[in-house]
Scaffold this motif. Structure first.
Motif, PDB file in Angstrom:
ATOM      1  N   ARG A  56       0.820  -1.210   0.000  1.00  0.00           N
ATOM      2  CA  ARG A  56       0.000   0.000   0.000  1.00  0.00           C
ATOM      3  C   ARG A  56       0.859   1.268   0.000  1.00  0.00           C
ATOM      4  NH1 ARG A  56      -4.244  -0.082   4.555  1.00  0.00           N
ATOM      5  NH2 ARG A  56      -4.909   1.748   3.413  1.00  0.00           N
ATOM      6  N   ARG A  57       2.131   1.114   0.353  1.00  0.00           N
ATOM      7  CA  ARG A  57       3.015   2.281   0.410  1.00  0.00           C
ATOM      8  C   ARG A  57       4.023   2.316  -0.731  1.00  0.00           C
ATOM      9  NH1 ARG A  57       0.830   1.226   4.821  1.00  0.00           N
ATOM     10  NH2 ARG A  57       0.519   2.749   6.489  1.00  0.00           N
ATOM     11  N   THR A  58       3.887   1.401  -1.670  1.00  0.00           N
ATOM     12  CA  THR A  58       4.828   1.347  -2.785  1.00  0.00           C
ATOM     13  C   THR A  58       4.144   1.869  -4.040  1.00  0.00           C
ATOM     14  OG1 THR A  58       5.940  -0.539  -1.782  1.00  0.00           O
ATOM     15  CG2 THR A  58       6.306  -0.208  -4.128  1.00  0.00           C
ATOM     16  N   HIS A  59       4.556   3.072  -4.458  1.00  0.00           N
ATOM     17  CA  HIS A  59       3.888   3.689  -5.599  1.00  0.00           C
ATOM     18  C   HIS A  59       4.830   3.987  -6.756  1.00  0.00           C
ATOM     19  CE1 HIS A  59       0.573   4.136  -2.844  1.00  0.00           C
ATOM     20  NE2 HIS A  59       1.335   4.819  -2.017  1.00  0.00           N
ATOM     21  N   SER A  60       6.121   3.932  -6.528  1.00  0.00           N
ATOM     22  CA  SER A  60       7.056   4.328  -7.582  1.00  0.00           C
ATOM     23  C   SER A  60       8.267   3.402  -7.581  1.00  0.00           C
ATOM     24  CB  SER A  60       7.523   5.759  -7.345  1.00  0.00           C
ATOM     25  OG  SER A  60       8.315   5.792  -6.169  1.00  0.00           O
ATOM     26  N   GLU A  61       9.091   3.578  -8.605  1.00  0.00           N
ATOM     27  CA  GLU A  61      10.312   2.781  -8.714  1.00  0.00           C
ATOM     28  C   GLU A  61      11.212   3.022  -7.496  1.00  0.00           C
ATOM     29  OE1 GLU A  61      13.047   4.030 -11.712  1.00  0.00           O
ATOM     30  OE2 GLU A  61      13.560   1.992 -12.256  1.00  0.00           O
ATOM     31  N   SER A  62      11.277   4.270  -7.073  1.00  0.00           N
ATOM     32  CA  SER A  62      12.103   4.608  -5.913  1.00  0.00           C
ATOM     33  C   SER A  62      11.575   3.916  -4.656  1.00  0.00           C
ATOM     34  CB  SER A  62      12.127   6.124  -5.724  1.00  0.00           C
ATOM     35  OG  SER A  62      12.699   6.447  -4.491  1.00  0.00           O
ATOM     36  N   ASP A  63      10.234   3.894  -4.501  1.00  0.00           N
ATOM     37  CA  ASP A  63       9.648   3.177  -3.358  1.00  0.00           C
ATOM     38  C   ASP A  63      10.009   1.698  -3.436  1.00  0.00           C
ATOM     39  OD1 ASP A  63       8.433   5.449  -2.464  1.00  0.00           O
ATOM     40  OD2 ASP A  63       6.509   5.030  -3.440  1.00  0.00           O
ATOM     41  N   PHE A  64       9.921   1.145  -4.658  1.00  0.00           N
ATOM     42  CA  PHE A  64      10.107  -0.295  -4.816  1.00  0.00           C
ATOM     43  C   PHE A  64      11.551  -0.714  -4.518  1.00  0.00           C
ATOM     44  CE2 PHE A  64      10.593  -4.345  -6.960  1.00  0.00           C
ATOM     45  CZ  PHE A  64       9.384  -4.980  -6.727  1.00  0.00           C
ATOM     46  N   PHE A  65      12.519   0.100  -4.979  1.00  0.00           N
ATOM     47  CA  PHE A  65      13.908  -0.340  -4.877  1.00  0.00           C
ATOM     48  C   PHE A  65      14.667   0.241  -3.683  1.00  0.00           C
ATOM     49  CE2 PHE A  65      13.447  -1.151  -9.556  1.00  0.00           C
ATOM     50  CZ  PHE A  65      13.543  -2.533  -9.448  1.00  0.00           C
ATOM     51  N   VAL A  66      14.359   1.464  -3.297  1.00  0.00           N
ATOM     52  CA  VAL A  66      15.114   2.035  -2.172  1.00  0.00           C
ATOM     53  C   VAL A  66      14.190   2.579  -1.080  1.00  0.00           C
ATOM     54  CG1 VAL A  66      17.287   2.547  -3.348  1.00  0.00           C
ATOM     55  CG2 VAL A  66      15.409   4.168  -3.533  1.00  0.00           C
ATOM     56  N   GLY A  67      12.969   2.063  -1.058  1.00  0.00           N
ATOM     57  CA  GLY A  67      12.040   2.419   0.007  1.00  0.00           C
ATOM     58  C   GLY A  67      11.766   3.912   0.078  1.00  0.00           C
ATOM     59  N   PHE A  80       5.857 -17.993  -2.135  1.00  0.00           N
ATOM     60  CA  PHE A  80       5.677 -17.137  -0.951  1.00  0.00           C
ATOM     61  C   PHE A  80       6.710 -16.009  -0.931  1.00  0.00           C
ATOM     62  CE2 PHE A  80       6.698 -16.240   3.562  1.00  0.00           C
ATOM     63  CZ  PHE A  80       5.531 -15.580   3.872  1.00  0.00           C
ATOM     64  N   LEU A  81       7.963 -16.390  -1.172  1.00  0.00           N
ATOM     65  CA  LEU A  81       9.060 -15.414  -1.159  1.00  0.00           C
ATOM     66  C   LEU A  81       8.849 -14.329  -2.218  1.00  0.00           C
ATOM     67  CD1 LEU A  81      11.928 -14.893   0.044  1.00  0.00           C
ATOM     68  CD2 LEU A  81      12.827 -16.268  -1.812  1.00  0.00           C
ATOM     69  N   VAL A  82       8.539 -14.798  -3.423  1.00  0.00           N
ATOM     70  CA  VAL A  82       8.369 -13.861  -4.542  1.00  0.00           C
ATOM     71  C   VAL A  82       7.134 -12.979  -4.310  1.00  0.00           C
ATOM     72  CG1 VAL A  82       7.752 -13.735  -6.992  1.00  0.00           C
ATOM     73  CG2 VAL A  82       9.603 -15.222  -6.253  1.00  0.00           C
ATOM     74  N   ALA A  83       6.106 -13.564  -3.726  1.00  0.00           N
ATOM     75  CA  ALA A  83       4.869 -12.792  -3.531  1.00  0.00           C
ATOM     76  C   ALA A  83       5.120 -11.577  -2.660  1.00  0.00           C
ATOM     77  CB  ALA A  83       3.796 -13.679  -2.915  1.00  0.00           C
ATOM     78  N   TYR A  84       5.777 -11.765  -1.516  1.00  0.00           N
ATOM     79  CA  TYR A  84       5.917 -10.592  -0.653  1.00  0.00           C
ATOM     80  C   TYR A  84       6.939  -9.611  -1.193  1.00  0.00           C
ATOM     81  CZ  TYR A  84       9.942 -11.936   2.471  1.00  0.00           C
ATOM     82  OH  TYR A  84      11.156 -12.248   3.006  1.00  0.00           O
ATOM     83  N   CYS A  85       7.927 -10.116  -1.958  1.00  0.00           N
ATOM     84  CA  CYS A  85       8.893  -9.189  -2.560  1.00  0.00           C
ATOM     85  C   CYS A  85       8.267  -8.430  -3.730  1.00  0.00           C
ATOM     86  CB  CYS A  85      10.115  -9.941  -3.062  1.00  0.00           C
ATOM     87  SG  CYS A  85      11.152 -10.518  -1.743  1.00  0.00           S
ATOM     88  N   THR A  86       7.390  -9.104  -4.468  1.00  0.00           N
ATOM     89  CA  THR A  86       6.801  -8.496  -5.665  1.00  0.00           C
ATOM     90  C   THR A  86       5.827  -7.384  -5.294  1.00  0.00           C
ATOM     91  OG1 THR A  86       7.008 -10.569  -6.840  1.00  0.00           O
ATOM     92  CG2 THR A  86       5.475  -8.969  -7.755  1.00  0.00           C
ATOM     93  N   PHE A  87       4.967  -7.664  -4.335  1.00  0.00           N
ATOM     94  CA  PHE A  87       3.946  -6.667  -4.021  1.00  0.00           C
ATOM     95  C   PHE A  87       4.481  -5.570  -3.111  1.00  0.00           C
ATOM     96  CE2 PHE A  87       1.395 -10.233  -5.460  1.00  0.00           C
ATOM     97  CZ  PHE A  87       0.641  -9.585  -6.407  1.00  0.00           C
ATOM     98  N   GLY A  88       5.303  -5.958  -2.158  1.00  0.00           N
ATOM     99  CA  GLY A  88       5.771  -4.966  -1.193  1.00  0.00           C
ATOM    100  C   GLY A  88       7.074  -4.304  -1.569  1.00  0.00           C
ATOM    101  N   GLY A  89       7.771  -4.822  -2.599  1.00  0.00           N
ATOM    102  CA  GLY A  89       9.057  -4.251  -2.989  1.00  0.00           C
ATOM    103  C   GLY A  89      10.047  -4.286  -1.845  1.00  0.00           C
ATOM    104  N   VAL A  90      10.959  -3.337  -1.863  1.00  0.00           N
ATOM    105  CA  VAL A  90      12.017  -3.366  -0.855  1.00  0.00           C
ATOM    106  C   VAL A  90      11.464  -3.027   0.530  1.00  0.00           C
ATOM    107  CG1 VAL A  90      12.857  -0.975  -0.887  1.00  0.00           C
ATOM    108  CG2 VAL A  90      14.468  -2.837  -0.584  1.00  0.00           C
ATOM    109  N   LEU A  91      10.329  -2.322   0.583  1.00  0.00           N
ATOM    110  CA  LEU A  91       9.756  -2.014   1.895  1.00  0.00           C
ATOM    111  C   LEU A  91       9.351  -3.293   2.614  1.00  0.00           C
ATOM    112  CD1 LEU A  91       7.539   1.169   1.406  1.00  0.00           C
ATOM    113  CD2 LEU A  91       9.612   0.934   2.763  1.00  0.00           C
ATOM    114  N   ALA A  92       8.700  -4.196   1.871  1.00  0.00           N
ATOM    115  CA  ALA A  92       8.328  -5.490   2.473  1.00  0.00           C
ATOM    116  C   ALA A  92       9.582  -6.240   2.882  1.00  0.00           C
ATOM    117  CB  ALA A  92       7.516  -6.314   1.485  1.00  0.00           C
ATOM    118  N   SER A  93      10.558  -6.208   1.982  1.00  0.00           N
ATOM    119  CA  SER A  93      11.807  -6.905   2.261  1.00  0.00           C
ATOM    120  C   SER A  93      12.476  -6.334   3.510  1.00  0.00           C
ATOM    121  CB  SER A  93      12.720  -6.757   1.032  1.00  0.00           C
ATOM    122  OG  SER A  93      14.009  -7.152   1.336  1.00  0.00           O
TER     123      SER A  93
END
Lengths: 172, 506
Positions: free
Chosen positions: B29-40, B174-187
């Motif tokens: 829900r907090r990942t909206h851009s490439e920057s959010d996805f890769f560097v939170g 499972f691993l890919v799911a949380y990384c895919t949707f949440g990006g680096v923030l989930a990670s």
């Protein structure tokens, strides 16, 4: 007294690069000579009865490994000076490899003399030897040139691109 | 593992999966851009970054391989533990300035953005990206395999039989799911959860190991010394060269681990670095107590005749938990093991996706980023797609590795820590700091680093005996870069490279 952390290594660049280079040569030389002297040691499982052989071989390889660790000390200190970090940080970073050099070269003798097993020297001396570095890093972070958020924002908004030299040079 | 222990472990597994899924949902829900996805979005605080940095360093190797090494070789592997605090410090001290300057002035999202700004070389960016990508696939593959093995063990003790291929697919999904949707923030936030679990489990295990002997672990050390003085000597049974090799690999090598040092880019402010360094090391140091405690206790217990000799050294952790730990602790350590594996795997999934969607395209297609900026496109879905692709590649590697006992496992190991270190340490620890740099020297040194790690695995006769291949490859590659640079960067036509504080990013 630390020298001013000049960012671009104008004063210490060559010396530091030489320090890294000589350290690497010493490190690689020590590793290779030590590997020639020390046969590959087997694990002590299952019991092979080969421990005396290992100890004898290791006694020949130890000085070479110690010299190699001295090389590592030069490498890490040189890298930090190359990055224009304060001298005290560079010396502190060299401390763990120096302790390692001492243990590698004289560990068995020190254990015999003191009656304290080598494991205690490793856990008590080598493991915490980086603490000095951490104390100094705490002191210097981020004083040696890292831009604060406000400085970075100001630099980005007001100065022409590639001309923001106020971030260079650290505390004057 | 007895039935009640299996029940506890299964319960802990379910709670852990639910927590991770919740974090992924919150992060998505907090990942909206490439920057959010890769560097939170570059807005992480010190505690979160420190835990993430530590968690992506400590993989399943620390929980299973570490105690096994102590059991088989005595003190030798303690040199890894002793080297890591120096490694963390070197990484932050050497790279904080160039990376923070890049992050705060230019909002870069990749380590190779900074390298590119320094060397101005697309071939260098391409070959470095290739090295990182190889490392990512190897790491994800081995972590997925380790995850499947761990889950299989627990399910088997609970009487549930599931085949390895099925488990590999399920754990990867499972691993890919949380990384895919949440990006680096989930990670990152699962890393925080995972890091906390690892620390608590390790400290508890150390206390349990201490209580296993009347005189505590000093008594265990006495037992080991009585059997073999070399085992508890300064450098263990493997000798001084092996101890030094590990010291070099983990002290210098830490600077070249992109999954660790790229966390510097994600910080909200440089001021946080002051706290990140001690917190990361404290967390690692506490986790290392598990390594020390189990290794010493199990070996001493075997020598005392309290438990039978292990069939394989890597059984040390499982044997200790079964024989000496209460079921709650065993369940916690099991979750800690899953955490260690998954936190490393998710860091590499994110890094690999960044390499595939950002670094490689920018190396191969000049001006690509400018086009994206002009068009205002959000590159979130390509990032998610490549995460899935990379997860599939990792699962495939894990499937092949699970059926092979040949050189593939060794090759995967070689493509991990040491290869990343050999290829990136010269660029990051030396190249970013030198006044004048040659991009050709950098390209040649990265190529040398790749070959120096892969070739000895394919041709065993090239392995350097008592020295770990990684130690030699890291140091020789640094020397190759320094020497070539001294020759090639002195040409009058070779302009000085820009300071990394003066980035020239595409």
């Amino acid at each position: 007294m630390d020298s001013a952390p000049s960012r671009d290594g104008a004063d210490n660049g060559n010396g530091a690069a030489w320090c890294v280079g000589i350290g690497l040569l010493l490190l690689i030389g020590g590793l290779v000579v030590g590997a020639v002297l020390q046969p590959t040691a087997p694990a002590f499982l299952p019991k092979t009865g080969s421990i005396p052989l290992i100890k004898r071989a290791a006694s020949w390889a130890s000085p070479a490994a110690g010299a190699a660790a001295l090389g590592l000390a030069l490498v890490v200190a040189g890298m930090l000076r190359l990055a224009a970090l304060p001298k005290s940080l560079a010396y502190a970073a060299a401390l763990p490899p120096l302790v390692a050099a001492f243990l590698l070269a004289f560990g068995p003798s020190v254990s015999s003399l003191t009656g304290v097993e080598g494991v205690y020297w490793v856990l008590g001396l080598l493991w915490p030897s980086a603490i000095v570095l951490y104390v100094l890093a705490w002191k210097y972070f981020p004083a040696w040139g890292l831009p604060s958020a406000a400085e970075a924002a100001r630099a980005a908004s007001s100065a022409p691109r590639y001309q923001t030299h106020e971030m260079r040079g650290g505390p004057k | 593992m007895n039935t009640s222990l299996a029940r506890y472990a299964l319960g802990a597994l379910v709670v852990y999966v639910v927590l991770c899924a919740g974090i992924a949902w919150w992060s998505a829900r907090r990942t909206h851009s490439e920057s959010d996805f890769f560097v939170g979005g570059q807005r992480l605080g010190a505690f979160v970054s420190a835990l993430a940095m530590f968690a992506s360093t400590l993989s399943g190797f620390g929980f299973v391989g570490g105690p096994g090494l102590v059991y088989a070789h005595g003190v030798t592997s303690f040199w890894i533990i002793a080297a890591t605090p120096l490694g963390f410090a070197l990484g932050l001290l050497l790279l904080a300035r160039p990376l923070r300057a890049a992050a705060e002035r230019e909002r870069v999202i990749s380590l190779l953005d900074v390298v590119h700004a320094r060397f101005q070389s697309r071939p260098l960016r391409a070959i470095s990206a290739l090295a990182i990508l190889l490392g990512c696939i190897a790491y994800v593959g081995t972590q997925v395999l380790a995850l499947a093995v761990a889950v299989k063990l627990v399910l088997a003790t609970a009487g549930v039989g599931v085949s390895m291929p099925t488990l590999i697919v399920v754990t990867t999904v499972f691993l890919v799911a949380y990384c895919t949707f949440g990006g680096v923030l989930a990670s990152i936030y699962t890393d925080v959860l995972q890091g906390c679990i690892m620390v608590v489990a390790a400290v508890w295990v150390f206390i349990a190991a201490w209580q296993t002997f009347d005189g505590g672990l000093p008594r265990a050390i006495d037992i080991l010394a009585f059997d073999s003085e070399g085992a508890v000597g300064a450098f263990g049974v493997m000798g001084p060269l092996a101890a030094l090799s590990w010291f070099v690999i983990f002290a210098l090598g830490n600077v070249g681990q992109p999954q660790v040092v790229s966390k510097i880019l994600m910080l909200r402010s440089s001021q946080s670095l002051k706290s990140v360094l001690p917190m990361t090391t404290l967390a690692y140091t506490l986790s290392a107590l598990l390594w020390i405690g189990i290794g010493l206790a199990v070996r001493a217990a075997v020598l005392e005749g309290r438990i039978p000799a292990l069939r394989a050294a890597d059984d040390a952790a499982a044997t200790f938990l079964t024989a000496f730990a209460p079921p709650t602790l065993a369940a916690l350590v099991f979750v800690g093991l899953l955490s260690a594996i998954m936190s490393t795997a998710d860091a590499f999934l994110n890094l690999g996706a960044l390499t595939l969607t950002h670094d490689l395209p920018m190396a191969l297609t000049p001006g690509l980023r400018a086009r994206f900026k002009r068009s205002g496109k959000r590159r979130l879905w390509p990032a998610r797609g490549t995460t899935v692709l990379l997860g599939a590649a990792g699962a495939y590697v894990a499937l092949v590795a699970s059926r092979s006992s040949g050189p593939l496992i060794g090759l995967l190991g070689a493509l991990g820590w040491s290869m990343l270190a050999a290829t990136l340490v010269p660029l990051l620890a030396i190249g970013l700091q030198l006044k004048r740099v040659s991009s050709l020297a950098a390209v040649l040194s990265v190529a040398f680093g790749l070959v120096a790690n892969i070739l000895p695995e394919l041709l065993p006769q090239l392995r350097p005996g008592a020295i770990h291949t990684g130690a030699l490859s890291i140091t020789v590659t640094c020397l190759v870069f320094l020497s070539l640079n001294a020759v090639l960067a002195t040409s009058p036509s070779d302009r000085p490279a820009r300071d990394t504080a003066e980035l020239d990013l595409p």
